[in-house]
Design a protein around this motif. Sequence first.
Motif, PDB file in Angstrom:
ATOM      1  N   LEU A   1       6.914  -4.283   5.242  1.00  0.00           N
ATOM      2  CA  LEU A   1       5.466  -4.191   5.028  1.00  0.00           C
ATOM      3  C   LEU A   1       4.722  -5.245   5.830  1.00  0.00           C
TER       4      LEU A   1
ATOM      5  N   ALA B   1       4.637  -4.153   9.378  1.00  0.00           N
ATOM      6  CA  ALA B   1       3.652  -3.070   9.533  1.00  0.00           C
ATOM      7  C   ALA B   1       2.235  -3.638   9.512  1.00  0.00           C
ATOM      8  N   ALA B   2       1.993  -4.578   8.619  1.00  0.00           N
ATOM      9  CA  ALA B   2       0.659  -5.178   8.512  1.00  0.00           C
ATOM     10  C   ALA B   2       0.288  -5.913   9.797  1.00  0.00           C
TER      11      ALA B   2
ATOM     12  N   LEU C   1      -1.668  -4.075  12.490  1.00  0.00           N
ATOM     13  CA  LEU C   1      -3.083  -3.744  12.284  1.00  0.00           C
ATOM     14  C   LEU C   1      -3.957  -4.952  12.575  1.00  0.00           C
TER      15      LEU C   1
ATOM     16  N   LEU D   1      -6.862  -4.428   7.851  1.00  0.00           N
ATOM     17  CA  LEU D   1      -6.139  -4.909   6.671  1.00  0.00           C
ATOM     18  C   LEU D   1      -7.048  -5.083   5.462  1.00  0.00           C
TER      19      LEU D   1
ATOM     20  N   ILE E   1      -5.341  -2.849   1.997  1.00  0.00           N
ATOM     21  CA  ILE E   1      -3.921  -3.166   2.192  1.00  0.00           C
ATOM     22  C   ILE E   1      -3.665  -4.618   1.818  1.00  0.00           C
TER      23      ILE E   1
ATOM     24  N   THR F   1       2.481   1.714   1.346  1.00  0.00           N
ATOM     25  CA  THR F   1       3.021   2.482   2.476  1.00  0.00           C
ATOM     26  C   THR F   1       2.158   3.710   2.746  1.00  0.00           C
TER      27      THR F   1
ATOM     28  N   PHE G   1      -0.713   2.420   4.750  1.00  0.00           N
ATOM     29  CA  PHE G   1      -0.296   2.221   6.144  1.00  0.00           C
ATOM     30  C   PHE G   1      -0.247   3.556   6.874  1.00  0.00           C
ATOM     31  N   SER G   2       0.310   4.549   6.243  1.00  0.00           N
ATOM     32  CA  SER G   2       0.385   5.874   6.854  1.00  0.00           C
ATOM     33  C   SER G   2      -1.003   6.399   7.194  1.00  0.00           C
TER      34      SER G   2
ATOM     35  N   VAL H   1       0.123   3.722  10.740  1.00  0.00           N
ATOM     36  CA  VAL H   1       1.280   2.842  10.910  1.00  0.00           C
ATOM     37  C   VAL H   1       2.455   3.406  10.112  1.00  0.00           C
TER      38      VAL H   1
ATOM     39  N   VAL I   1       5.856   2.821   8.461  1.00  0.00           N
ATOM     40  CA  VAL I   1       6.664   1.723   7.945  1.00  0.00           C
ATOM     41  C   VAL I   1       8.147   1.972   8.190  1.00  0.00           C
TER      42      VAL I   1
END
Length: 182
Positions: free
Chosen positions: A21, A24-25, A28, A33, A44, A155, A158-159, A163, A165
């Motif tokens: 995570l 993934a963060a 961005l 975020l 997020i 997640t 993120f999707s 993004v 994960v």
Amino acid sequence: MHRTDLIRQMAAYNQWMNDKLLLAAARLDPAALVADREAFFGSILRTLNHLVIADTIWLQRFARHPAAHAALDPVRALPAPNFSDLDRYTELPALAVHRRWLDALIVAWAESIDDPDLDVALHYANSRGVVSDKDFFGLLAHFFNHQTHHRGQVTTLFSQAGVDVGVTDLLALLPEQGQVQG
């Protein structure tokens, strides 16, 4: 599988997933975020903050276990967090440092838990002050399940932000046990 093995496996899974995570963060920009995504915790970053806060609250409760696990000494020294402090970490780098520290602590603590520790009822007060005596093993199951629940939410966020994960299943960490003969 023994209960202590399961706890250790869940701690490793927690660490692995939180690292995914954080990676993934990092893909961005800061505005993405903190953007309100109309999720339970809004953004997020606020969802990631919730995980840190909730984990700290539970670890401080677990630190009161009669076994007095020394691995939890560092969380005993932390100020008690507040569930509503979702803006504790306003920038990802600071959150990432604390999250990785917390996850390493959880892994070390899981290694120190002995099977008889799991049969003790833990006496604690929830965030509303309601006192309970609950099965420690059951509370650990809740602790890890809570993390999985909110990581599932983030997640999805993120999707939606574009993004991926990657693999998130515990299955990815389960060792092979050999092939069935037939």
